[in-house]
Structure formats: C-alpha cells, structure tokens
Scaffold this motif. Sequence first.
Motif, PDB file in Angstrom:
ATOM      1  N   ARG A  49       0.862  -1.156   0.032  1.00  0.00           N
ATOM      2  CA  ARG A  49       0.174  -0.055  -0.129  1.00  0.00           C
ATOM      3  C   ARG A  49       0.742   1.313   0.277  1.00  0.00           C
ATOM      4  O   ARG A  49       1.842   1.540   0.682  1.00  0.00           O
ATOM      5  CB  ARG A  49      -0.806   0.009   1.240  1.00  0.00           C
ATOM      6  N   PRO A  50       0.674   2.435  -0.667  1.00  0.00           N
ATOM      7  CA  PRO A  50      -0.844   2.521  -1.525  1.00  0.00           C
ATOM      8  C   PRO A  50      -0.707   1.617  -2.830  1.00  0.00           C
ATOM      9  O   PRO A  50       0.130   1.273  -3.116  1.00  0.00           O
ATOM     10  CB  PRO A  50      -0.806   3.942  -1.828  1.00  0.00           C
ATOM     11  N   THR A  54      -4.393   4.186  -6.737  1.00  0.00           N
ATOM     12  CA  THR A  54      -4.434   5.411  -6.010  1.00  0.00           C
ATOM     13  C   THR A  54      -3.275   6.116  -6.407  1.00  0.00           C
ATOM     14  O   THR A  54      -3.197   7.269  -6.591  1.00  0.00           O
ATOM     15  CB  THR A  54      -4.241   4.785  -4.542  1.00  0.00           C
ATOM     16  N   GLU A  55      -2.080   5.519  -6.557  1.00  0.00           N
ATOM     17  CA  GLU A  55      -0.860   6.468  -7.025  1.00  0.00           C
ATOM     18  C   GLU A  55      -0.847   6.794  -8.102  1.00  0.00           C
ATOM     19  O   GLU A  55      -0.535   8.300  -8.377  1.00  0.00           O
ATOM     20  CB  GLU A  55       0.421   5.398  -6.857  1.00  0.00           C
ATOM     21  N   THR A  82      -7.357   0.153   3.207  1.00  0.00           N
ATOM     22  CA  THR A  82      -7.290   1.238   2.140  1.00  0.00           C
ATOM     23  C   THR A  82      -8.684   1.150   1.687  1.00  0.00           C
ATOM     24  O   THR A  82      -9.197  -0.058   1.546  1.00  0.00           O
ATOM     25  CB  THR A  82      -6.392   1.450   1.385  1.00  0.00           C
ATOM     26  N   CYS A  85     -10.193   0.696  -4.756  1.00  0.00           N
ATOM     27  CA  CYS A  85      -9.698   1.110  -5.979  1.00  0.00           C
ATOM     28  C   CYS A  85     -10.815   1.504  -6.871  1.00  0.00           C
ATOM     29  O   CYS A  85     -10.641   2.398  -7.508  1.00  0.00           O
ATOM     30  CB  CYS A  85      -8.482   0.439  -6.287  1.00  0.00           C
TER      31      CYS A  85
END
Length: 366
Positions: A49-50, A54-55, A82, A85
């Motif tokens: 993670r991330p 997300t990145e 998290t 996505c």
Amino acid sequence: MSDEAHMRAALSLAARGLGNTWPNPAVGCVILAADGQVVGRGWTQPGGRPHAETEALKRAGAAARGGTAYVTLEPCCHWGRTPPCTDAMIAAGVARVVVALRDPDPRVDGAGFSRLRAAGITVEEGLLAEDAASLNAGFIKRLRYGLPMVTLKLATTLDGRIATASKESRWITGPESRRASHGLRARHDAILVGSGTVLDDDPDLTCRLPGGVPIPAPRVVADARLRMPLGAKLVRTAREVPTLVATIPGHSESALAPLREAGVEILELPPGPQGLSMHGILTALATRGITRVLAEGGSGIAASLLREELADRLAWFHAPRVIGGDGIPASYELPLLELARAPKFRRVAHRTIGADVLTEFEREAG
C-alpha cells in the motif's frame, strides 16, 4: 500509442514492486487523459500500500476525468486498510478501464469489474493476460494452492557441480552473475537455504545492490537437526533482517532459546516421509503472506524441491569451468528409475552474463 503499448508500460511499472508488496500483488497502472496524454503512473508501494491505481490517480489529478486507466490486475472493490480502488476510479471520473487480468482473490474475482460497469465505466479485460499472470505467478499460486511460487537458483560449472569435493565454491561464477543473483533476491519475498549452506558458506543472504531494497527479504533456513551455529551471520543479524529456522519438533528448549534470544523465529513443522518437508515449509510461508521464494541451495534443498515438484522456475548460472565427478552436484539423488518421471522444464530466457550464461526455465505442467 496503442492499448498494448500502454499495458506493457503498466506491466513494467508493476515489476518494480516485485519482492516488496507481499502479501499483495505487484500491480502497475497508467492513466491517460481524454486527449490521450499520459497524466499518471503508479505501482504498488512497499508493503502492498498504497495501491497502484491510487498512486496513478493522485499523479493524474483532475486530468483523469474522462480518461482511460490501464491496470495490470482487476481493481479491488473491498475495504481493507485502504478504500477500494474501484471507488477511487469512479470518483476520479475515469471513463474507460483496460485490465490485463482478473483478480483471483475471492473478495474481488469479477466484482471489481461489475462495480465499475455499474457506475457507467467501460471495462475491457484480458489484454496481455498471460504476461500479467506470469508477473504475479506467486500471488496467484498462493491464493489457488496455498503455496508460494519457487525459483530454484543454481550456480554451477558446465558439468553441473556447485563445489569441489573439499566444498570450495567461491567463486564458481563471476562478479556479473553474482550481481544478477542479488537482483533475483530483490524480486523475491523470501530466500530459502539449507543448514549445509549456512555451515559451508556462512552467507548473509541480503540484497547488496546499490540502493538496496525497501523491505529486506526474510531468510529461511531448513534445519531439521538444528545445526546452524549461533555465530553464523544469519543469527548475528537476525534482529536486522527477519530470519526463520524451519525444523522438526522435539528439540530441547536449551537448544532453541539462544536462537530465539538472538531474534531468530523458530518454525516447528511436522516431518514428512523423508525428513523436513519442503511442502510444509512453503505452506507455512504462504500462510504468512509470502508469495515468491528464491531457493539458493544447496544440493539437498534442490533435490527436495525437484522431488516434491515444488520448483516452478529455475535460474541456472553456468560458469565455463569443469570440476569433475568428485565435485558436489547441483542436486542430490531424486531418485529416478525412469527417464519419463524426471522433472521437465521449458527454457524461457537465455543470456550471457560476463563469462557465464544464465538460462531461465519454467516447469512444464503435467
């Protein structure tokens, strides 16, 4: 650029995470704006993670709206540490998602696609699926079979010897091959050796490439008789790099306590028909989230993995030397009475490294 070219770029990004994302898969993502310009790239970060999506979305910002996302694995649709996505893509206004491979995790497995389509996003799947499956073979094998993918690394002479009769083995291969071996360590989650290798070579089993790796790979020693000495490098550095000893039950607390005090974790596993079971060791590692194991030796480990059909890939370094029949072979007896029962592999890569040759193989099914 074509869809395939963008997906290959995403696969290259995903490969950056190999060895550092477990128990999560290594995923890559490329975001294109509506006008076709690349506006975001991302890959799974150390520790899993991330996530890649997300990145990439963070880098793309508002430019992702109306654009296309190329992702090597189906976006997750469940809450963990998290948010999903899929929700991030919906919120970003992505219009199209191209995915290489469906996620075999039962929490996803098509549900991510359904979530995106329900939000009006066009979803296309299967582009370069075979490449994506090869990249995340360890993640897939762990989910489907409860075992990590295993790469057996061998460094031998032309006649298949790993050491002389006196056990001298430094150095059979050249410095270029040794650097390539460190690259293999960087791309695997854990490194496995037998106690004989520890006694003969006293290795530290770390990746010593410039820059290192974000998360050092745990070192695992198969040691049924608990032979590893307290003065071994692996024991002395156990508080710096995770070190596990797999052994059978029955050892005295006086034998185990000094190892534990040094920071070594003991895995007591029931023995198999021929002693410490490789299957048992790998199952225990998979339970901990390990997806990719690099087995570095020696001959006993190689024989056990081959005998139990647990070596998925071979990375075989051949040096231009000959030791002869009194040298130590790459693998001890399997044993085999029929050629048809010999483990079969197919060559997938072949390249010259300095004076040596590296050939990579994958196990043939069936």
